[in-house]
Design an enzyme around this catalytic site. Structure first.
Site, PDB file in Angstrom:
ATOM      1  N   HIS A  46       0.824  -1.201   0.000  1.00 34.40           N
ATOM      2  CA  HIS A  46       0.000   0.000   0.000  1.00 34.40           C
ATOM      3  C   HIS A  46       0.861   1.254   0.000  1.00 34.40           C
ATOM      4  CE1 HIS A  46      -3.488   2.397   0.730  1.00 34.40           C
ATOM      5  NE2 HIS A  46      -2.859   2.996   1.724  1.00 34.40           N
ATOM      6  N   GLU A  68      -2.667  -5.353  -4.215  1.00 36.77           N
ATOM      7  CA  GLU A  68      -3.417  -5.015  -3.020  1.00 36.77           C
ATOM      8  C   GLU A  68      -4.789  -5.686  -3.019  1.00 36.77           C
ATOM      9  OE1 GLU A  68      -4.220  -0.938  -1.200  1.00 36.77           O
ATOM     10  OE2 GLU A  68      -2.573  -0.636  -2.575  1.00 36.77           O
ATOM     11  N   ASN A 424      25.813 -23.000  -6.290  1.00 33.72           N
ATOM     12  CA  ASN A 424      26.562 -24.238  -6.314  1.00 33.72           C
ATOM     13  C   ASN A 424      26.020 -25.221  -5.269  1.00 33.72           C
ATOM     14  OD1 ASN A 424      29.067 -25.592  -7.369  1.00 33.72           O
ATOM     15  ND2 ASN A 424      29.425 -25.642  -5.157  1.00 33.72           N
TER      16      ASN A 424
END
Lengths: 689, 153
Positions: A46, A68, A424
């Site tokens: 918001h 929202e 990795n």
């Protein structure tokens, strides 16, 4: 109004919000039923939307608006979080990130997000969420009950306010009027909302936030607000904002609240208990902020974070401060010398006091440059999540010691090597789920990311509980690639074999995967870490897991060095590249193939003359019976450097030679000595081929 | 009318040169210089200018004029151009004058010993006084220096 002056603030804050959104989304993924996390996410989204709208970045604000809508359904328990929603929201976050990046680089923050928007919309419309009751999109804002005249509360909001009052929080009814001549009403209103959100929670506003953002209001708005602050305090804070005409703040109690509302009590049952939420937030945000004060300072609904007591400082300014300080330190040592000669007690005392203040100052400035590794670590949880998902593995990333501090210059450089090591670990380290089950391991693999201080160093470890490294596989490959011979390989310790992983052009993956087969090997990681004066090492247990350990200096700007003299010139050799110092008799020098060699331990090492290498005119060691030597190393290889004399060990501040002299072979930089003279720092790596 | 600019005047031998004042950081007296090995001969080394390490060039050497002994008058002019900070050793520097850009002519084809491309132009101040305006970015041009280095190396 010129928006440019707010731009950097907007970028900084947007990044903060995006980071917090990412973190909390990951948290939510672990605890999908925890509404308090949704509240926090909603608040962040918001605020982001408000900022973007104020700054005129429409694509950004409309995408956050769609997010929202989805989040609003979730927090009102009209929609359950599920994988589709998570993925879509994560995609949205990525898109937002790209837009903010674009803005950072001077762009407009525009992006084609129509596909994400439409999937968000279909989530709201219930197309993707058969499990949840379909809710029409327009009710998502929670404003459908609004009749246009008074601020009416729905049952949910009413019960939240009621709860808050009985919890001892203050519920305020605030009416704010903006001056008529105000140019950007929406921006002012946003500032008020922003201020309020810092100290509490806005339950309901009239007109709605969306309408205010679109400047669909006259010049006043009113809202219900939960806080800990006194009404008079809030009033004066609001009035302190510019271009505010009036602000009326009234505290409500249960009675006045009852008169204002038509509410029924049943809703209280479904409403989220504010106190419970406030408590939940603390364990939920496992991010590395242990000092986060407990629910005491928090208001109902949690999340209204206390304003942070920090400021952002441009790193260049810190560098200037550092330079000035080193000047001061140089003057200090001069004063100390003078005081020694003059021998006046009051002068000596003053100089001693100045010395102490100087040291304290130095400590503080060095500390100012320290940043928690969290700034690098914070993007990893998201990265590991995405990686694990694309590899179809289940992986928990456990971060420890994110508050460990490192010099800013190191922090900026260490990110990429760590990304590589983590990829990795996820890709090669942790086995596939099916293999883990077959091996009797838990289905979910664990990757630990740890940071801690030890002495003058910071250690960062990446440890997985995967299959470990098979010595034989590595050796076979290294021999095949011609990196070592079979006999050399047989004589190597396990650790030495693991270090072969860092040899150029070495990749253990049988199949080059999308994730780690991008032509960049671990050798790049090693080079980078070495360039930071760091060390990387590997330990591994077959079948149990692998640990990569990175050791880094606390700071790059100050190092320990040996000061030496050659003729009239002084040089500094970093202690990290010195093995030992010693004396050499001229008659011990052997000529091998035209190179000078000297016996060292049970082998011979090359002998180099600093006077010859640097063409020093006023010194020639060939006239000496005995020479002082410094044994230097580059990795495992050694060489001896003849110098005229040792001056002693010292902490030096590294400075570069400036852009006009970018790289000179054998010189790593310069430093300023106590007498104000410049001494060059020797890069001994350049001497050993 | 051209614009008025302020120019720092310095001497190399008998000739007078000018650098625009906004390119000049400070003018310093001679100070100890630390030699930097393996650079071109006209790079005299580095100095400590209030905590910042700055390379110093002998401008005579840079222009191929025979280098001279340093005197009381010798100055180091610290200039900033192309994001580089460099000190120029000059024989003397003690004048600041206002100049109208109109009186700056493009450099003549042959200028005593100095390549024309280092020059921005020549300002005729009076009948007897000529001021050679330096083209700083060419004087500090690194690509030419790299060529020189590879020739010497």
């Amino acid at each position: 109004m010129d928006m440019n002056q707010y731009l950097s603030m907007f970028i900084d804050e947007s990044n903060d919000h995006l980071q917090s959104l990412n973190e909390n989304m990951l948290e939510l993924e672990q605890h999908p039923d925890d509404i308090s996390i949704v509240q926090v996410i909603f608040r962040s989204a918001h605020t982001l939307k408000g900022m973007a709208a104020t700054m005129g970045y429409e694509d950004l604000s409309s995408l956050t608006h769609q997010m929202e809508n989805v989040l609003d359904l979730v927090r009102n328990e009209k929609l359950k979080m599920q994988e589709v929603i998570f993925d879509t929201l994560f995609q949205s976050l990525d898109a937002l990130q790209l837009m903010v990046q674009d803005i950072t680089q001077g762009g407009e923050g525009k992006a084609d997000v129509s596909s994400i928007v439409s999937s968000l919309q279909s989530i709201v419309n219930g197309d993707l969420a058969p499990a949840a009751p379909a809710v029409p999109a327009d009710s998502a804002t929670g404003s459908s009950s609004f009749d246009g005249n008074a601020v009416q509360l729905d049952e949910y909001q009413h019960s939240v306010l009621e709860q808050s009052i009985s919890e001892g929080h203050k519920v305020l009814f605030i009416e704010v009027a903006i001056r008529e001549d105000c140019q950007l009403k929406a921006a002012r209103a946003y500032l008020v909302f922003d201020l309020l959100e810092r100290y509490g929670e806005i339950v309901k506003s009239h007109p709605t936030v969306q309408e205010i953002e679109q400047e669909k209001f006259n010049r006043s708005f009113s809202l219900y607000y939960i806080t800990q602050k006194e009404p008079s305090e809030m009033k004066s804070m609001i009035l302190n904002l510019s271009e505010i005409d009036t602000a009326e703040v009234a505290a409500l109690d249960l009675e006045t609240l009852g008169q204002l509302s038509f509410g029924k009590k049943e809703a209280a049952a479904t409403a989220v208990e504010p106190s419970k939420q406030a408590n939940d937030v603390v364990p939920a945000s496992k991010s590395a902020v242990p000092t986060d004060n407990q629910s005491g300072g928090r208001t109902a609904g949690g999340g209204a974070s206390t304003p942070s007591r920090t400021i952002r400082v441009d790193i260049d300014r810190l560098d200037v401060l550092m330079n000035l300080l080193s000047e001061l330190l140089i003057d200090r040592s001069r004063l100390e010398q003078l005081a020694d000669e003059v021998r006046r007690p009051d002068l000596t005392e003053t100089v001693e006091h100045m010395s102490r203040v100087g040291s304290d100052l130095q400590n503080i400035v060095l500390k100012l440059r320290m940043v928690p590794v969290d700034t690098v670590f914070n993007r990893f949880p998201r990265m590991v999540r995405d990686l694990a998902k694309s590899l179809d593995k289940k992986i928990d990333l456990i971060v420890v010691g994110a508050d460990t501090e490192l010099d800013r210059t190191v922090i900026d450089e260490i990110g990429d090597p760590l990304v590589h090591l983590l990829r990795n670990a996820v890709d090669h380290g942790v086995e596939s789920t099916s293999k883990r089950i077959a091996d009797g391991k838990s289905e979910t693999g664990t990757v630990h990311l740890r940071a801690f201080h030890s002495g003058n160093h910071v250690f960062i470890e990446i440890e997985d509980d995967g299959s470990g490294i098979d010595r034989n596989v590595i050796l076979a490959k290294a021999i095949k690639n011609g990196i070592v011979t079979e006999s050399e390989g047989a004589a190597m310790t396990d650790e030495q074999v693991y270090m072969l992983l860092f040899a150029p052009g070495f990749s253990t993956a049988e199949v080059i995967s999308d994730i780690s087969g991008r032509g960049v090997g671990l050798d790049v990681v090693k080079t980078k870490i070495m360039s930071l004066s760091g060390v990387v090492s590997v330990t591994s247990k077959l079948g149990k897991g692998t640990k990569f350990s990175v050791q880094l200096p606390l700071t790059l700007s100050i190092i320990s060095a040996m000061l030496i003299k050659v003729g009239s010139e002084k040089y500094a050799i970093p202690l990290s590249s010195i093995v030992e110092t010693g004396l050499l008799k001229r008659n011990e020098i052997r000529n091998v193939h035209g190179y000078k060699m000297i016996p060292y331990r049970d082998t011979h090492i090359p002998l180099l003359s600093l006077a010859e290498l640097f063409e020093v005119k006023d010194f020639d060691e060939n006239n000496e019976e005995e020479s002082e030597i410094v044994v230097i190393h580059k990795g495992d290889r050694l060489a001896a450097l003849t110098v005229e004399d040792f001056i002693g060990q010292s902490e030096i501040v590294i400075k570069n030679l400036g852009k006009y002299l970018p790289s000179i072979q054998g010189i790593a930089g310069a430093t300023i000595l106590g007498d104000g003279q410049v001494a060059l720092i020797i890069d001994s790596n350049a001497f050993i081929k | 009318m051209g614009a008025e600019i302020k120019v720092i005047v310095f001497k190399l031998g008998h000739e007078e040169y000018g650098i625009e004042v906004d390119k000049v950081q400070t003018i310093e007296r001679m100070m100890p210089i630390t030699r930097v090995p393996k650079t071109l001969t006209f790079v005299k080394g580095v100095i400590n200018l209030r905590g910042v390490v700055i390379p110093v060039i002998d401008l005579r050497g840079r222009f191929g004029i025979a280098e001279a002994e340093h005197t009381d008058q010798t100055r180091i002019i610290i200039v900033t151009a192309n994001e580089m900070e460099v000190g120029f050793i000059v024989d003397s520097a003690n004048d600041v004058i206002d100049l109208n850009t109109d009186i700056i002519d493009s450099p003549p084809d042959v200028v005593g010993g100095i390549k024309a491309k280092y020059l921005h132009g020549v300002a005729r101040i009076s009948e007897t006084r000529l001021l050679v305006m330096l083209n700083l970015s060419e004087v500090l041009n690194r690509s030419e220096i790299i060529q020189l280095e590879s020739l010497e190396g």
